[in-house]
Motif scaffolding. Structure first.
Motif, short mmCIF file in Angstrom:
data_model
loop_
_atom_site.label_atom_id
_atom_site.label_comp_id
_atom_site.label_asym_id
_atom_site.label_seq_id
_atom_site.Cartn_x
_atom_site.Cartn_y
_atom_site.Cartn_z
N ILE A 35 51.65 50.50 43.88
CA ILE A 35 51.77 49.66 42.68
C ILE A 35 50.55 49.89 41.79
CG2 ILE A 35 51.67 47.26 41.90
CD1 ILE A 35 53.46 46.56 44.29
N ASP A 36 50.78 50.04 40.50
CA ASP A 36 49.70 50.26 39.54
C ASP A 36 48.95 48.94 39.34
OD1 ASP A 36 48.02 50.77 37.45
OD2 ASP A 36 49.58 51.44 36.06
N PRO A 37 47.67 48.85 39.74
CA PRO A 37 46.94 47.59 39.61
C PRO A 37 46.85 47.08 38.17
CG PRO A 37 45.76 49.10 41.06
CD PRO A 37 46.86 49.89 40.41
N ALA A 38 46.95 47.98 37.20
CA ALA A 38 46.84 47.57 35.80
C ALA A 38 48.02 46.72 35.35
CB ALA A 38 46.71 48.80 34.90
N THR A 39 49.13 46.76 36.10
CA THR A 39 50.31 45.98 35.72
C THR A 39 50.22 44.53 36.19
OG1 THR A 39 51.51 46.59 37.74
CG2 THR A 39 51.77 48.03 35.83
N LEU A 40 49.19 44.19 36.96
CA LEU A 40 49.12 42.86 37.56
C LEU A 40 48.66 41.79 36.56
CD1 LEU A 40 47.54 43.72 41.02
CD2 LEU A 40 49.96 43.55 40.41
N SER A 41 47.63 42.12 35.76
CA SER A 41 47.02 41.10 34.91
C SER A 41 46.26 41.77 33.77
CB SER A 41 46.06 40.24 35.74
OG SER A 41 45.29 39.37 34.93
N ARG A 42 46.12 41.03 32.67
CA ARG A 42 45.26 41.49 31.58
C ARG A 42 43.78 41.41 31.97
NH1 ARG A 42 47.93 37.54 27.26
NH2 ARG A 42 47.94 36.31 29.19
N VAL A 83 41.16 41.74 38.27
CA VAL A 83 42.21 41.44 39.25
C VAL A 83 42.71 42.74 39.87
CG1 VAL A 83 44.55 40.55 39.54
CG2 VAL A 83 42.89 39.27 38.18
N GLY A 84 42.98 43.72 39.03
CA GLY A 84 43.45 45.01 39.53
C GLY A 84 42.41 45.73 40.36
N VAL A 85 41.14 45.63 39.97
CA VAL A 85 40.06 46.27 40.72
C VAL A 85 39.98 45.66 42.12
CG1 VAL A 85 37.57 46.58 40.85
CG2 VAL A 85 38.75 46.93 38.67
N ALA A 86 40.02 44.33 42.20
CA ALA A 86 39.95 43.66 43.50
C ALA A 86 41.16 44.00 44.36
CB ALA A 86 39.84 42.15 43.30
N TYR A 87 42.33 44.06 43.75
CA TYR A 87 43.56 44.41 44.45
C TYR A 87 43.46 45.81 45.05
CZ TYR A 87 48.63 45.43 44.90
OH TYR A 87 49.88 45.80 45.36
N ALA A 88 42.97 46.76 44.26
CA ALA A 88 42.87 48.15 44.71
C ALA A 88 41.86 48.31 45.85
CB ALA A 88 42.49 49.05 43.54
N ALA A 89 40.87 47.43 45.90
CA ALA A 89 39.83 47.53 46.92
C ALA A 89 40.12 46.68 48.15
CB ALA A 89 38.48 47.10 46.32
N ASN A 97 47.12 34.90 38.27
CA ASN A 97 45.87 35.64 38.15
C ASN A 97 45.63 36.14 36.72
OD1 ASN A 97 44.99 35.54 40.88
ND2 ASN A 97 46.42 37.17 41.43
N GLU A 98 46.36 35.59 35.78
CA GLU A 98 46.26 36.04 34.40
C GLU A 98 45.05 35.41 33.69
OE1 GLU A 98 46.79 37.80 32.00
OE2 GLU A 98 48.51 39.05 32.40
N THR A 99 44.78 35.90 32.47
CA THR A 99 43.68 35.36 31.68
C THR A 99 43.92 33.90 31.30
OG1 THR A 99 44.72 36.30 29.70
CG2 THR A 99 42.99 37.61 30.76
#
Length: 271
Positions: free
Chosen positions: A154-161, A165-171, A248-250
């Motif tokens: 899953i592309d982390p960039a699609t999770l939240s603006r 959030v995406g960085v933490a998800y990927a790690a 997890n959005e803005t």
């Protein structure tokens, strides 16, 4: 953040890890149901808001997810996952007899929560579906049509603006970063069909929240799925510009405020 603790129980197919955010005198109980490839630990901030609102919160890592046993992200029958969630509900009810129960599910967890409401809705006081996989999720037939599933996470960039959030998800080592399993996709298809045929939610107070710019679980197909099962007490909130993980959005504070206000109304209707 609210204090939490974990315990393990025997699920339908293996040990399941449950996280509890306790409350000494809860006015309601929450079954928090996480999405595909992730784990209940990603919902600490959601549970914290719910506990401060008066809830005791319980969430299980599904089979093959998080700290629970099973081949990673392999789910062959979501009815078994529903049964695991129901076991969590029974334990919560035993600890707090007579306290109303609410189910909150995100994405795949929204699909599980919708099926849960069809099978066990008589015991629920309210239902919250966040970006639910429901109706026609085009990714399922598209992937099943391939001879070999692509190794695309899953592309982390699609999770939240909020890019953090995406960085933490990927790690996150407890998040699955590999491809779908074919058996899991087949189980998705079977469960979506079962929900479509499973009847409406009746008079169960239901809140549907969705990001307008959700590219993982697009708004339109989910809306068709919701319309097929909605009962007489549906509240809808679509957030302009928001992506898939509205919790997890803005504007997550606005989203959680809407959830808590909805729960206040639903619980007050119980008298």
């Amino acid at each position: 953040m609210a204090e939490s603790r974990e315990h393990v129980f025997a699920g339908v197919h293996g040990a399941r890890t449950v996280r509890e955010w306790p409350h000494d005198d809860p006015r309601y109980l929450v079954l928090l149901i996480h999405g595909y490839g992730e784990h209940i630990g990603r919902y600490e901030h959601v549970a914290d808001r719910l506990v401060r609102h008066g809830a005791a919160v319980h969430g299980v890592d599904h089979a093959g997810h998080g700290r629970s046993e099973g081949e990673r992200v392999l789910i062959e029958d979501f009815e078994d996952v529903v049964a695991d969630v129901h076991a969590v509900e029974e334990r919560a009810r035993a600890a707090h007899p007579g306290v109303p129960v609410v189910a909150i599910g995100h994405s795949m967890g929204g699909m599980i929560a919708a099926r849960y409401a069809q099978l066990h809705g008589a015991g629920l006081a309210a239902l919250v579906l966040s970006g639910p996989v429901i109706g026609e999720w085009e990714a399922v037939p598209a992937l099943l049509a391939l001879d070999e599933l692509p190794d695309l996470p899953i592309d982390p960039a699609t999770l939240s603006r909020d890019l953090a959030v995406g960085v933490a998800y990927a790690a996150d080592p407890l998040v699955w970063h590999g491809p779908f399993k074919r058996a899991t996709l087949e189980a998705f298809a079977a469960t979506l069909a079962a929900i479509a045929k499973g009847g409406t939610f009746g008079d169960l107070p239901t809140l549907w929240v969705h990001g307008e710019d959700d590219q993982l679980v697009p708004l339109g197909p989910s809306r068709a799925g919701i319309e097929a099962v909605r009962g007489t007490a549906l509240t809808e909130r679509v957030y302009p510009g928001a992506r898939h993980e509205v919790f997890n959005e803005t504007n997550q504070d606005e989203v959680l405020d809407d959830v808590l206000a909805f729960l206040d109304r639903a619980l007050s209707q119980r008298g």
